[in-house]
Design an enzyme around this catalytic site. Structure first.
Site, PDB file in Angstrom:
ATOM      1  N   GLU A  56      -5.721  -4.938  10.324  1.00  0.00           N
ATOM      2  CA  GLU A  56      -4.669  -3.953  10.562  1.00  0.00           C
ATOM      3  C   GLU A  56      -4.967  -3.177  11.842  1.00  0.00           C
ATOM      4  OE1 GLU A  56      -2.564  -2.704   6.778  1.00  0.00           O
ATOM      5  OE2 GLU A  56      -4.496  -1.721   6.630  1.00  0.00           O
ATOM      6  N   ASN A  58       0.864  -1.182   0.000  1.00  0.00           N
ATOM      7  CA  ASN A  58       0.000   0.000   0.000  1.00  0.00           C
ATOM      8  C   ASN A  58       0.902   1.233   0.000  1.00  0.00           C
ATOM      9  OD1 ASN A  58      -1.829   2.010   0.462  1.00  0.00           O
ATOM     10  ND2 ASN A  58      -2.383   1.353   2.534  1.00  0.00           N
ATOM     11  N   GLU A  77      -6.848   4.770   7.507  1.00  0.00           N
ATOM     12  CA  GLU A  77      -6.719   6.204   7.222  1.00  0.00           C
ATOM     13  C   GLU A  77      -7.992   6.750   6.575  1.00  0.00           C
ATOM     14  OE1 GLU A  77      -2.986   5.609   5.252  1.00  0.00           O
ATOM     15  OE2 GLU A  77      -2.191   5.050   7.219  1.00  0.00           O
ATOM     16  N   HIS A 103      -9.543   1.237   4.601  1.00  0.00           N
ATOM     17  CA  HIS A 103      -8.259   1.417   5.290  1.00  0.00           C
ATOM     18  C   HIS A 103      -8.440   2.352   6.486  1.00  0.00           C
ATOM     19  CE1 HIS A 103      -4.193   2.688   6.145  1.00  0.00           C
ATOM     20  NE2 HIS A 103      -3.844   1.528   5.641  1.00  0.00           N
ATOM     21  N   GLY A 134       2.098   2.234  10.679  1.00  0.00           N
ATOM     22  CA  GLY A 134       3.028   3.355  10.536  1.00  0.00           C
ATOM     23  C   GLY A 134       3.713   3.758  11.828  1.00  0.00           C
ATOM     24  N   SER A 177       3.087  -2.129  10.272  1.00  0.00           N
ATOM     25  CA  SER A 177       4.534  -2.166  10.509  1.00  0.00           C
ATOM     26  C   SER A 177       5.171  -3.519  10.190  1.00  0.00           C
ATOM     27  CB  SER A 177       4.856  -1.730  11.939  1.00  0.00           C
ATOM     28  OG  SER A 177       4.433  -0.391  12.155  1.00  0.00           O
ATOM     29  N   LYS A 212       0.094   4.226  -0.308  1.00  0.00           N
ATOM     30  CA  LYS A 212      -0.567   5.418   0.253  1.00  0.00           C
ATOM     31  C   LYS A 212      -0.314   6.619  -0.679  1.00  0.00           C
ATOM     32  CE  LYS A 212      -0.201   3.276   4.701  1.00  0.00           C
ATOM     33  NZ  LYS A 212      -0.185   3.383   6.140  1.00  0.00           N
TER      34      LYS A 212
HETATM   35  P1  PGA Z   1       2.596   0.308   7.558  1.00  0.00           P
HETATM   36  O1  PGA Z   1       1.153   0.506   6.919  1.00  0.00           O
HETATM   37  O2  PGA Z   1       3.159  -0.985   7.010  1.00  0.00           O
HETATM   38  O3  PGA Z   1       3.403   1.501   7.114  1.00  0.00           O
HETATM   39  O4  PGA Z   1       2.420   0.238   9.032  1.00  0.00           O
HETATM   40  C1  PGA Z   1       0.300  -0.589   6.719  1.00  0.00           C
HETATM   41  C2  PGA Z   1      -0.979  -0.124   6.104  1.00  0.00           C
HETATM   42  O5  PGA Z   1      -1.436   0.980   6.424  1.00  0.00           O
HETATM   43  O6  PGA Z   1      -1.572  -0.827   5.257  1.00  0.00           O
END
Ligand code: PGA
Length: 247
Positions: A164, A10, A96, A94, A170, A210, A12
């Protein structure tokens, strides 16, 4: 039936043509485990560019799409538009989208239902916040998130479910393999009871939050973890190590 390991990157809101060329180059160099389904989640404006240079062992996904085919929805794109451009996947729900843009369980479920009906495959994301986990509400929250979707769709065939935990996204704070396995197993039990044993058995439940080249192998050993959704670490060549974590 064995569940094919699935690794999504992803991106983003990251990348430009130069950076995308680099990512595509390390993915081409691989080598990638041929038993793994690999999908990259690309900002909408770069979908067609990325698709034009991606090798055909890697698929491509949008990061969002609206719940209707067309109309007066400034700034949105539809599953029909994705299909028209040969984009077979979309990430929906997601954290976000939920937490920065205020998308509700209901809206996400409507988006998932519409995308599937339009013929797009969906990476559907769920997960609890830190305060919800600490209050012992992890299951309550994620079961509500999947129930909203389950109530609106007829088939899970074209869905990959991404668990997640929001506190792991993140933050560099990965769930331990045991923490992730425990939730994935609870999800499978929920599906067995509320959808069907067959869906519980065949649905791929991937972990995100992460994931790195260092922790992917241990997570991949857990029996109910069928792959990963990877944010930050999908932007550099360590992503190849993550894709190959099952080897
Ligand atoms: P990250 O994000 O691996 O940077 O923690 C995962 C995600 O948001 O799908």
């Amino acid at each position: 039936m064995a569940r094919k390991f699935f690794v999504g990157g992803n991106w983003k809101m990251n990348g430009n043509k130069n950076e995308i060329n680099n990512i595509v180059n390390f993915l081409k160099a691989g080598p990638l485990d041929a038993n793994v389904e690999v999908v990259v989640g690309v900002p909408s404006i770069y979908l067609t560019y990325t698709k034009s240079i991606l090798p055909n062992n890697i698929s491509i996904s949008a990061q969002n799409a609206y719940k209707v085919e067309k109309g007066a929805f400034t700034g949105e794109i539809s599953p029909a538009m994705l299909l028209d451009n040969g984009i077979p996947w979309v990430i929906l729900g997601h954290s976000e989208r939920r937490n920065v843009f205020g998308e509700t369980d209901t809206l996400i479920a409507e988006k998932v239902a519409h995308a599937l009906a339009a013929g797009i495959k969906v990476i559907a994301c769920i997960g609890e916040k830190l305060e919800e986990r600490e209050a012992g509400k992890t299951e309550e929250v994620i079961f509500l998130q999947i129930k909203a979707i389950a109530d609106k769709i007829k088939s899970w065939d074209n869905v990959v479910l991404a668990y997640e935990p929001v506190w792991a996204i993140g933050t560099g704070k990965t769930a331990t393999p045991q923490q992730a396995q425990e939730v994935h197993n609870k999800l499978r039990q929920w599906f067995s009871k509320n959808v069907s044993p067959a869906v519980s058995e065949s649905l791929r439940i991937i972990y995100g939050g992460s994931v790195t080249a260092d922790n992917a192998k241990d997570l991949a050993k857990e029996s109910d973890i069928d792959g990963f959704l990877v944010g930050g670490a999908s932007l550099n060549s360590g992503f190849v190590t993550i894709i190959n974590a099952k080897q």
